[in-house]
Scaffold this motif. Structure first.
Motif, mmCIF file in Angstrom:
data_model
loop_
_atom_site.group_PDB
_atom_site.id
_atom_site.type_symbol
_atom_site.label_atom_id
_atom_site.label_comp_id
_atom_site.label_asym_id
_atom_site.label_seq_id
_atom_site.Cartn_x
_atom_site.Cartn_y
_atom_site.Cartn_z
ATOM 1 N N ARG A 1 33.815 -16.050 77.292
ATOM 2 C CA ARG A 1 35.141 -16.123 76.902
ATOM 3 C C ARG A 1 35.827 -17.336 77.498
ATOM 4 O O ARG A 1 35.770 -17.304 78.734
ATOM 5 N N GLU B 1 44.275 -9.414 73.270
ATOM 6 C CA GLU B 1 43.431 -9.103 72.192
ATOM 7 C C GLU B 1 41.984 -8.805 72.923
ATOM 8 O O GLU B 1 41.637 -7.933 72.470
ATOM 9 N N TRP B 2 41.613 -9.506 73.863
ATOM 10 C CA TRP B 2 40.532 -9.039 74.426
ATOM 11 C C TRP B 2 40.364 -8.004 75.680
ATOM 12 O O TRP B 2 39.389 -7.732 76.133
ATOM 13 N N GLU C 1 34.523 -15.829 70.862
ATOM 14 C CA GLU C 1 35.046 -15.969 72.161
ATOM 15 C C GLU C 1 35.603 -17.130 72.808
ATOM 16 O O GLU C 1 36.167 -17.467 73.848
ATOM 17 N N VAL D 1 37.685 -14.732 82.954
ATOM 18 C CA VAL D 1 37.652 -15.648 81.616
ATOM 19 C C VAL D 1 37.949 -17.065 82.033
ATOM 20 O O VAL D 1 38.610 -17.547 83.378
ATOM 21 N N LEU E 1 30.513 -11.651 76.604
ATOM 22 C CA LEU E 1 31.852 -11.497 77.403
ATOM 23 C C LEU E 1 32.005 -12.399 78.272
ATOM 24 O O LEU E 1 33.270 -12.581 78.768
#
Length: 450
Positions: free
Chosen positions: A206, A418-419, A225, A130, A203
């Motif tokens: 993010r 949360e992700w 995201e 991320v 994804l």
């Protein structure tokens, strides 16, 4: 067992410090955190209770040995052309240096120019990835890219087109490092000519943005995201002890102004320092001068009736004791001054600094930015006087109240949870963090963010 979280950051203290603060927030939530950065910041990382892994990327040396970079760095085309070979040279050892940091890792977090390094390592090792950024990079119809941002309001379609141009410029800068060094060493295929910034995998896009929505509101057309969490502050006020001479200087009169340019360097540092000192004299204000990496010259601890020289001090300790801060406008220093509730005077050097200067001026917490190359002592003094007028002081104080109510680190940790990107927390810190997240507290935080 995969349980470590690894944060990669390369650059100045303005890049490293917020990333260390994010690491502290993760550690306080019960996670094992490693920071991969240059040796300059080893002490900061270890003092924060985090694991340090060295990366060969000394930006103080880069700026010291390349003075032309500082003089022309506000020209984005010059900066792109000048730095692409430097980054490729730096990257030659990065894979070998950073692979040990990835052993037992569950999540890699990339910041700034180290983002593509972290992303490639995650791809090669099968580890979640991320981004954690301090400036807005997600395309929006409502917000122009930093390099093109001005008082002019571009149509939405133009803004989107400018973001594509910015991505191509970024890729041109990093391509030799990423495509010719990092990815081949990891056994990964090279990116196509347009680079990695146009992929459609949501994804992989993010990103946590570590700045305040009160300084820059989140565009309404950003995807889920992209999260604006609030600033990540490495607070040291409770542990830091000022030199007695500095404390005495502060106690002797009205709040002084702060003048410092952090990690910035200047070719003409002696002349620039003389200008700054004359500006402080003309303003009639006492001043604390911070030499930093060398943007100003002076002997730390030296003082006279109106000035005191330091090398540096924690912003969370120093800035609340100042009346105003004159600085370069880096994301970290801008956020620290705003959080302290004091006005700023901006003298931008390069990068995102003009962007934050214009934004704070729009918010009424700073006069228009000054031109570092041509600025005079009289112009600096005039800007200091404007910043200390009641309307600007009041606007800065109100902004500071809103920013201090944010919990940027905790919000970032919650977003990662949360992700589904965080490993299971363990130890007393995890239990304490869980105990703090009561329904009442969560409701209060959600109401604050609404």
């Amino acid at each position: 067992m995969s349980d470590a979280i690894v944060i990669f950051t390369v650059g100045t203290q303005g890049d490293a410090r917020p990333c260390v603060a994010l690491g502290v927030a993760l550690r306080q939530a019960g996670h094992r955190v490693r920071i991969v950065t240059s040796d300059n910041f080893a002490g900061m990382v270890r003092e924060a209770g985090l694991e340090f892994f060295a990366l060969s990327a000394d930006f103080s040396d880069l700026l010291t040995n390349n003075p032309e970079t500082v003089d022309k760095a506000l020209n984005p085309l010059f900066l792109v052309k000048h730095t692409r070979e430097k980054f490729a040279s730096m990257a030659a050892t990065w894979v070998r240096e950073t692979r040990p940091a990835c052993e037992g890792a569950a999540l890699l977090i990339g910041n700034g120019i180290a983002t593509q390094l972290a992303k490639a390592l995650g791809e090669a090792e099968g580890i979640a990835f991320v981004q954690a950024q301090l400036q807005p990079f997600t395309p929006s119809r409502e917000l122009s890219p930093l390099a093109f941002w001005s008082k002019a309001r571009f149509p939405g379609a133009v803004n989107l087109g400018l973001y594509q141009l910015m991505k191509l410029l970024a890729w041109y800068t990093l391509k030799p490092a990423v495509n010719d060094v990092i990815r081949p060493q990891l056994g990964l295929p090279r990116y196509p000519w347009y680079g990695p910034y146009f992929e459609r995998d949501r994804l992989r896009k993010r990103v946590l943005y570590g700045y305040s929505r009160h300084i820059l509101p989140r565009p309404t057309d950003w995807p889920e995201e992209a999260r604006v969490t609030g600033g990540w502050f490495l607070d040291q006020a409770e542990q830091w002890q000022p030199p007695q001479a500095l404390q005495d200087f502060l106690d002797e009169g009205e709040k002084p102004i702060y003048i410092g340019f952090g990690s910035m360097l200047a070719n003409n540092a002696e002349a620039f320092t003389a200008t700054v000192l004359e500006a402080a004299r003309l303003s009639g204000r006492r001043a604390v001068l911070a030499t930093g990496w060398g943007g100003l010259r002076g002997e730390p601890g030296r003082r006279d009736e109106r000035t005191y020289v330091i090398d540096n001090a924690p912003h969370d300790w120093l800035f609340p004791r100042m009346a105003l801060a004159m600085h370069h406008g880096g994301a970290g220093t801008t956020a620290a001054a705003a959080r302290a509730g004091i006005p700023s005077v901006f003298v931008p050097f390069f990068g995102d600094q003009p962007f934050w200067a214009r934004r704070m001026h729009e918010l009424g917490a700073a006069p228009p930015a000054l031109d570092r190359v041509s600025v005079t002592a009289a112009q600096m003094a005039q800007a200091i006087g404007a910043g200390l007028q009641a309307p600007m002081v009041q606007a800065a104080a109100q902004l500071g109240q809103r920013i201090r109510a944010e919990e940027g680190g905790a919000t970032a940790v919650r977003a990662l949870a949360e992700w589904g990107l965080l490993p299971a927390a363990s130890g007393p810190a995890a239990q304490a963090a869980g105990a703090k997240e009561t329904p009442a507290r969560l409701h209060a935080v959600e109401a604050l963010e609404a």
